[in-house]
Design an enzyme around this catalytic site. Structure first.
Site, PDB file in Angstrom:
ATOM      1  N   HIS A  83       0.881  -1.172   0.000  1.00 32.69           N
ATOM      2  CA  HIS A  83       0.000   0.000   0.000  1.00 32.69           C
ATOM      3  C   HIS A  83       0.913   1.214   0.000  1.00 32.69           C
ATOM      4  O   HIS A  83       1.668   1.432   0.928  1.00 32.69           O
ATOM      5  CB  HIS A  83      -0.888  -0.008   1.241  1.00 32.69           C
ATOM      6  CG  HIS A  83      -2.003   0.979   1.195  1.00 32.69           C
ATOM      7  ND1 HIS A  83      -1.804   2.329   1.062  1.00 32.69           N
ATOM      8  CD2 HIS A  83      -3.335   0.794   1.257  1.00 32.69           C
ATOM      9  CE1 HIS A  83      -2.977   2.936   1.058  1.00 32.69           C
ATOM     10  NE2 HIS A  83      -3.919   2.024   1.170  1.00 32.69           N
ATOM     11  N   ARG A  84       0.853   2.004  -1.048  1.00 34.76           N
ATOM     12  CA  ARG A  84       1.798   3.114  -1.198  1.00 34.76           C
ATOM     13  C   ARG A  84       1.264   4.438  -0.705  1.00 34.76           C
ATOM     14  O   ARG A  84       1.894   5.477  -0.929  1.00 34.76           O
ATOM     15  CB  ARG A  84       2.197   3.223  -2.671  1.00 34.76           C
ATOM     16  CG  ARG A  84       2.963   2.008  -3.109  1.00 34.76           C
ATOM     17  CD  ARG A  84       3.467   2.123  -4.507  1.00 34.76           C
ATOM     18  NE  ARG A  84       4.210   0.907  -4.814  1.00 34.76           N
ATOM     19  CZ  ARG A  84       4.241   0.349  -5.979  1.00 34.76           C
ATOM     20  NH1 ARG A  84       3.596   0.883  -6.992  1.00 34.76           N
ATOM     21  NH2 ARG A  84       4.920  -0.758  -6.166  1.00 34.76           N
ATOM     22  N   ASP A  85       0.118   4.414  -0.044  1.00 37.37           N
ATOM     23  CA  ASP A  85      -0.472   5.672   0.405  1.00 37.37           C
ATOM     24  C   ASP A  85      -1.184   5.484   1.741  1.00 37.37           C
ATOM     25  O   ASP A  85      -2.360   5.792   1.885  1.00 37.37           O
ATOM     26  CB  ASP A  85      -1.443   6.189  -0.667  1.00 37.37           C
ATOM     27  CG  ASP A  85      -1.769   7.663  -0.508  1.00 37.37           C
ATOM     28  OD1 ASP A  85      -1.014   8.381   0.176  1.00 37.37           O
ATOM     29  OD2 ASP A  85      -2.795   8.094  -1.058  1.00 37.37           O
ATOM     30  N   VAL A  86      -0.450   4.959   2.731  1.00 33.39           N
ATOM     31  CA  VAL A  86      -1.023   4.764   4.062  1.00 33.39           C
ATOM     32  C   VAL A  86      -1.086   6.114   4.761  1.00 33.39           C
ATOM     33  O   VAL A  86      -0.062   6.764   4.969  1.00 33.39           O
ATOM     34  CB  VAL A  86      -0.194   3.761   4.896  1.00 33.39           C
ATOM     35  CG1 VAL A  86      -0.783   3.612   6.292  1.00 33.39           C
ATOM     36  CG2 VAL A  86      -0.121   2.419   4.191  1.00 33.39           C
TER      37      VAL A  86
ATOM     38  N   ASN B 192      -7.036   7.206   4.409  1.00 37.94           N
ATOM     39  CA  ASN B 192      -7.169   5.926   3.709  1.00 37.94           C
ATOM     40  C   ASN B 192      -7.396   4.757   4.659  1.00 37.94           C
ATOM     41  O   ASN B 192      -7.316   3.608   4.247  1.00 37.94           O
ATOM     42  CB  ASN B 192      -5.940   5.651   2.846  1.00 37.94           C
ATOM     43  CG  ASN B 192      -5.932   6.481   1.592  1.00 37.94           C
ATOM     44  OD1 ASN B 192      -6.961   6.981   1.164  1.00 37.94           O
ATOM     45  ND2 ASN B 192      -4.776   6.635   0.997  1.00 37.94           N
TER      46      ASN B 192
END
Length: 92
Positions: free
Chosen positions: A73-76, A80
């Site tokens: 997951h590149r956008d924690v 989100n």
């Protein structure tokens, strides 16, 4: 999205279907009652420490389930992470 759909974990939002309609991609996911972690923190800027540890641990378990399938997951971030009405985190 198809790879994420293969994850079955209580702290990961399930994806029921991935497809296209008239050339536009779509995901079918459950409707969740609750709020984002961002919204929760705006209303509770200093949550109890035990709650912070519980939510952080459950988020880490969900991320670990994704990592086991080689997904990252590149956008924690708080916007989100979804907290269900029961206060349980579901990663979006």
């Amino acid at each position: 999205a198809q790879a994420q759909a293969s994850i079955d974990h209580e702290h990961v939002v399930p994806i029921y279907r991935v497809g296209k309609d008239r050339g536009l991609p779509f995901l079918v996911m459950p409707y969740l009652r609750g709020e984002t972690l961002e919204t929760f923190l705006a209303g509770t800027p200093r949550p109890p420490l035990d709650e912070v540890f519980r939510v952080g641990r459950e988020m880490a378990l969900g991320l670990a389930a994704a990592h086991e399938r080689s997904l990252v997951h590149r956008d924690v971030k708080p916007s989100n992470v979804f907290l269900t009405a029961a206060g349980r985190p579901r990663r979006s």
